[in-house]
Design a protein around this motif. Sequence first.
Motif, mmCIF file in Angstrom:
data_model
loop_
_atom_site.group_PDB
_atom_site.id
_atom_site.type_symbol
_atom_site.label_atom_id
_atom_site.label_comp_id
_atom_site.label_asym_id
_atom_site.label_seq_id
_atom_site.Cartn_x
_atom_site.Cartn_y
_atom_site.Cartn_z
ATOM 1 N N CYS A 38 0.823 -1.207 0.000
ATOM 2 C CA CYS A 38 0.000 0.000 0.000
ATOM 3 C C CYS A 38 0.859 1.259 0.000
ATOM 4 C CB CYS A 38 -0.881 0.037 1.253
ATOM 5 S SG CYS A 38 -2.149 -1.240 1.285
ATOM 6 N N VAL A 39 0.516 2.216 -0.833
ATOM 7 C CA VAL A 39 1.031 3.583 -0.696
ATOM 8 C C VAL A 39 -0.212 4.417 -0.419
ATOM 9 C CG1 VAL A 39 2.330 5.461 -1.761
ATOM 10 C CG2 VAL A 39 2.843 3.084 -2.386
ATOM 11 N N PRO A 40 -0.552 4.556 0.877
ATOM 12 C CA PRO A 40 -1.899 5.019 1.230
ATOM 13 C C PRO A 40 -2.151 6.491 0.941
ATOM 14 C CG PRO A 40 -0.564 4.774 3.198
ATOM 15 C CD PRO A 40 0.254 4.242 2.067
ATOM 16 N N LYS A 41 -1.093 7.278 0.857
ATOM 17 C CA LYS A 41 -1.298 8.712 0.610
ATOM 18 C C LYS A 41 -0.563 9.118 -0.663
ATOM 19 C CE LYS A 41 -1.388 13.143 2.998
ATOM 20 N NZ LYS A 41 -1.012 13.871 4.203
ATOM 21 N N TYR A 42 -1.266 9.824 -1.531
ATOM 22 C CA TYR A 42 -0.680 10.221 -2.806
ATOM 23 C C TYR A 42 -0.013 9.013 -3.470
ATOM 24 C CZ TYR A 42 -1.338 14.845 -0.702
ATOM 25 O OH TYR A 42 -1.865 15.957 -0.098
ATOM 26 N N MET A 88 1.810 -3.837 4.129
ATOM 27 C CA MET A 88 3.035 -3.053 3.955
ATOM 28 C C MET A 88 2.607 -1.616 3.628
ATOM 29 S SD MET A 88 5.609 -5.200 4.412
ATOM 30 C CE MET A 88 7.066 -4.663 3.515
ATOM 31 N N TRP A 89 2.546 -0.798 4.663
ATOM 32 C CA TRP A 89 1.976 0.553 4.609
ATOM 33 C C TRP A 89 3.091 1.556 4.302
ATOM 34 C CZ3 TRP A 89 -3.176 1.221 4.663
ATOM 35 C CH2 TRP A 89 -3.735 2.460 4.996
ATOM 36 N N ASP A 90 3.398 1.724 3.026
ATOM 37 C CA ASP A 90 4.529 2.562 2.599
ATOM 38 C C ASP A 90 4.069 4.006 2.465
ATOM 39 O OD1 ASP A 90 6.688 3.751 1.471
ATOM 40 O OD2 ASP A 90 6.673 2.595 -0.398
ATOM 41 N N ASN A 91 4.224 4.734 3.563
ATOM 42 C CA ASN A 91 3.733 6.119 3.577
ATOM 43 C C ASN A 91 4.799 7.069 3.038
ATOM 44 O OD1 ASN A 91 1.828 8.072 3.943
ATOM 45 N ND2 ASN A 91 1.422 7.605 6.085
ATOM 46 N N ALA A 92 5.234 6.771 1.822
ATOM 47 C CA ALA A 92 6.365 7.479 1.203
ATOM 48 C C ALA A 92 6.098 8.964 1.001
ATOM 49 C CB ALA A 92 6.692 6.833 -0.135
ATOM 50 N N TYR A 93 4.810 9.314 0.814
ATOM 51 C CA TYR A 93 4.488 10.706 0.473
ATOM 52 C C TYR A 93 3.617 11.366 1.530
ATOM 53 C CZ TYR A 93 6.181 8.551 -3.737
ATOM 54 O OH TYR A 93 6.953 7.851 -4.612
#
Lengths: 426, 426
Positions: free
Chosen positions: A184-188, A217-222
């Motif tokens: 997951c890339v949950p934001k943007y 896998m919560w990849d909050n990269a942005y």
Amino acid sequence: MNYLSSDFDALKNEEKVLRQHFEEIKAKGLNLNMARGKPSPEQLDLSMGMLDVINSSSDCHTALGTDCRNYGNVAGIDECKRLFGDVFEVDPQSVFVGGNASLTLMFDTISCFMTKAVYEDTLPWYEVKNRKFLCPVPGYDRHFGITGYYDFEMIPIPMLETGPDMDMVEKLVAEDDSIKGIWCVPKYSNPTGITYSDETVRRFAALKPAAKDFRIMWDNAYCIHDVTDTPDTLLNIVEECKKTGNEDLPILFCSTSKITFSGSGVAALSASETNMKFLLDRYNFQTISYDKINMLRHAKFFEDYNGLLEHMKKHQAILAPKFETVINALETQLKDTNIANWTNPNGGYFISVNVLNGTAKRVVELCKEAGVILTGAGATYPYGNDPDDSNIRIAPSFPTVGELESAMDVFCVCAKIAALEKLLNK
Amino acid sequence: MNYLSSDFDALKNEEKVLRQHFEEIKAKGLNLNMARGKPSPEQLDLSMGMLDVINSSSDCHTALGTDCRNYGNVAGIDECKRLFGDVFEVDPQSVFVGGNASLTLMFDTISCFMTKAVYEDTLPWYEVKNRKFLCPVPGYDRHFGITGYYDFEMIPIPMLETGPDMDMVEKLVAEDDSIKGIWCVPKYSNPTGITYSDETVRRFAALKPAAKDFRIMWDNAYCIHDVTDTPDTLLNIVEECKKTGNEDLPILFCSTSKITFSGSGVAALSASETNMKFLLDRYNFQTISYDKINMLRHAKFFEDYNGLLEHMKKHQAILAPKFETVINALETQLKDTNIANWTNPNGGYFISVNVLNGTAKRVVELCKEAGVILTGAGATYPYGNDPDDSNIRIAPSFPTVGELESAMDVFCVCAKIAALEKLLNK
């Protein structure tokens, strides 16, 4: 001109005009790259001051007295745990600060689950021969790279405007205990730029996977990477999971790669007690400590979370006109044609364009011919397989606005030519 | 006084005197640590200038034009490959430059072999249920930690004055294809400080392991870490392996952890084409690049290999008196007693002491009581199991010379008391 409702002759004529324009563009010998989400030199310049905050006369000790130059502190220094705790909106004690890449933290997490069992009654994933991973599409190629490397069968999950198709996610994870996780890339989100709705986050927190060791896998990269003044907000999944008793479900990741330096940032993860113990059991053998001087450099440069947010405003000022340039080009050159649609995100690093089905590969090929490099068509799907051959990820951060204008002209011309080739050969 | 040839009353009297001395020491409330091979603050100060070579006005590009601040160059920058090529005495193209810890490169190497096969006709080690690893003893606890984590059966190999017992190594690897590798610190070995003889290196290069995927983990941690003006020399295993056609056998590791900063150095490995391809197949998914600014910082600070060697002279000047202090204390306080023997190395970070069999744990315990922390007895053996309960690793780098003198007084008194306790209870 609406390509989908025009007659053969009109399209044929349009193609002729565009081919001539294409030849003129080719003659310019452009060399532009919209392939990767790389910050521009101007963005990297924003953090040059960070290289001064620790110098030969600095005291390299943390507030608690750790000499950052020496060995020790496998989970990172408190100053950075606090900073990332604020970014994640979690207790700093649940934070692990690593090296320069969250990608490495994610790889190492999957690697850890591959050869060890997180619970007494589960198996290392290596022993689950038909192991599977859910992959929202379009998504991030490097995520798929990790689960591809570890031979997971990757199941595409359509991205809706609210996030991954949760009906499908809920159904699949409930019935198949060989499904071990979801990216997951949950934001943007990469590449659509959409942010998961509150309902989506709540449904993630309420998942009842057949696999006890299923992980998000919560990849909050942005997480703090807004490009407009109307930023999205994301519900705190850790808090939601506390309510559902699913604390072990998510593992959160982020980094300063797109805040300070892409090559020399600091990455972090946050996890439940059980997950953290499981991961630390490995990290205690994998390293003595990550680069604490670089951690201290970051902590001193930003001072606190507010300092970090102030810094992000400077990135926004550089990125906003670039996103606008891409959207403007798409609106003015492609909207009428009806052959493409695209997202218009409030943050992140990408704009996702769907060109006419069956033409994405051809668009990328034509762009390359004209000197514009795009992310390979299909890259946003597991195994590089976009069944519609439609999705193209545009990364507007690296080129200048002027270069982007040229590159988007090329892109729009190529999208049109590829569409006409297809429509005329029907 | 030779404890081994003295009568009961003489020993009893000696014990009484020592116990009194021990109580006096305890009253001092010492707090000294000789447990880990940590550089002293004075040594770390030697590299503070490195923190100035890259600052806010620096050009962060490599000679080949890579912006070290941005993504890219998974195998590291050329400037560092050259530097480590000189350190390893290998072709820079065979070098991979990683993060801040060679321990991580070693862990990741074993991890890579665990889940993937290096050759088409070999198995991932995970599938070798009775997998084994050879562990020269006494050796480095963190090596044993990695193979312990991955559930290898660890087979102790006695260290001789020439290196590991090669008769035993040759015999074992020839007959058992579940033996997948051996840990080696070939120069100034941890903890004995001995350097492998030319013959030992040649015999390693000429090994004929039953396991085609047997690997020598050649951890050259102390390759340029002399503490005397009569340094040891080590034969180049890569050159020897070329002669025997065994290029894939060794994988070399080193770092600047004990050259610049233990927490913020740069680590590297060197491997054959086959091994490098195998490892890069993984690294290409595990990271986009390691910290290139820190690589450039190192390259600029040292300029070249000679700069590195000059820098090591400064470490030697700090470390030599410390090693002398330990050796002097052992010579003057323990030699006559005949209850202990020790190594007197030309470099590295440790002095290895064998106290009277069956007393090492007790010595460590007594020292702790008197305020001196030593590496745990047994730590230098797999599973922490020293069958003789005799070996103690002394790490003289961190304390000052004055502190070392006090600590060594404590150590010698405790070694004597523990021996007397044993001898008097026979």
